[in-house]
Design a protein around this motif. Structure first.
Motif, PDB file in Angstrom:
ATOM      1  N   ILE A   5      -8.592 -25.351 -19.248  1.00  0.00           N
ATOM      2  CA  ILE A   5      -7.717 -25.724 -20.294  1.00  0.00           C
ATOM      3  C   ILE A   5      -6.283 -25.367 -19.850  1.00  0.00           C
ATOM      4  O   ILE A   5      -6.056 -24.336 -19.206  1.00  0.00           O
ATOM      5  CB  ILE A   5      -7.762 -25.025 -21.636  1.00  0.00           C
ATOM      6  N   ARG A  33     -10.301 -26.996 -30.028  1.00  0.00           N
ATOM      7  CA  ARG A  33      -9.240 -26.519 -30.594  1.00  0.00           C
ATOM      8  C   ARG A  33      -9.583 -25.482 -31.710  1.00  0.00           C
ATOM      9  O   ARG A  33      -8.843 -24.315 -31.983  1.00  0.00           O
ATOM     10  CB  ARG A  33      -8.177 -27.492 -31.056  1.00  0.00           C
ATOM     11  N   LEU A  74      -8.592 -30.173 -20.094  1.00  0.00           N
ATOM     12  CA  LEU A  74      -7.918 -30.330 -21.340  1.00  0.00           C
ATOM     13  C   LEU A  74      -6.577 -29.890 -21.131  1.00  0.00           C
ATOM     14  O   LEU A  74      -6.456 -28.821 -20.961  1.00  0.00           O
ATOM     15  CB  LEU A  74      -8.677 -29.859 -22.591  1.00  0.00           C
TER      16      LEU A  74
END
Length: 83
Positions: A5, A33, A74
């Motif tokens: 991430i 999230r 991500l």
């Protein structure tokens, strides 16, 4: 699954880090999230559902419904404008 991430701009500043290796069972970007928001504190503030936060998966803009895969990258960032 393990994913990478990355955080950019004001989100990076709020969290105090630019990247994170993360182990998750989340199936989608939105579920991940929510997982990060559940950590509370600055995580909840920076990634809150009421805030405009964009996401990209393997450098392609995606919605919360996008499916995660092992080894994916991500990224979360605020909307940007140019001029």
């Amino acid at each position: 699954m393990q994913i990478e991430i990355r955080f950019f701009a004001s989100i990076r500043e709020a969290l105090g880090l630019s990247s994170l290796s993360w182990q998750t069972e989340a199936a989608t970007v939105g579920a991940l999230r929510d997982e990060l928001i559940a950590r509370g504190g600055v995580w909840a503030e920076a990634l809150a559902r009421g805030r405009a936060v964009r996401a990209s998966l393997d450098q392609v803009m995606v919605s919360d419904e996008a499916a995660l895969r092992p080894g994916a990258e991500l990224a979360f960032f605020p909307p940007v404008t140019g001029g």
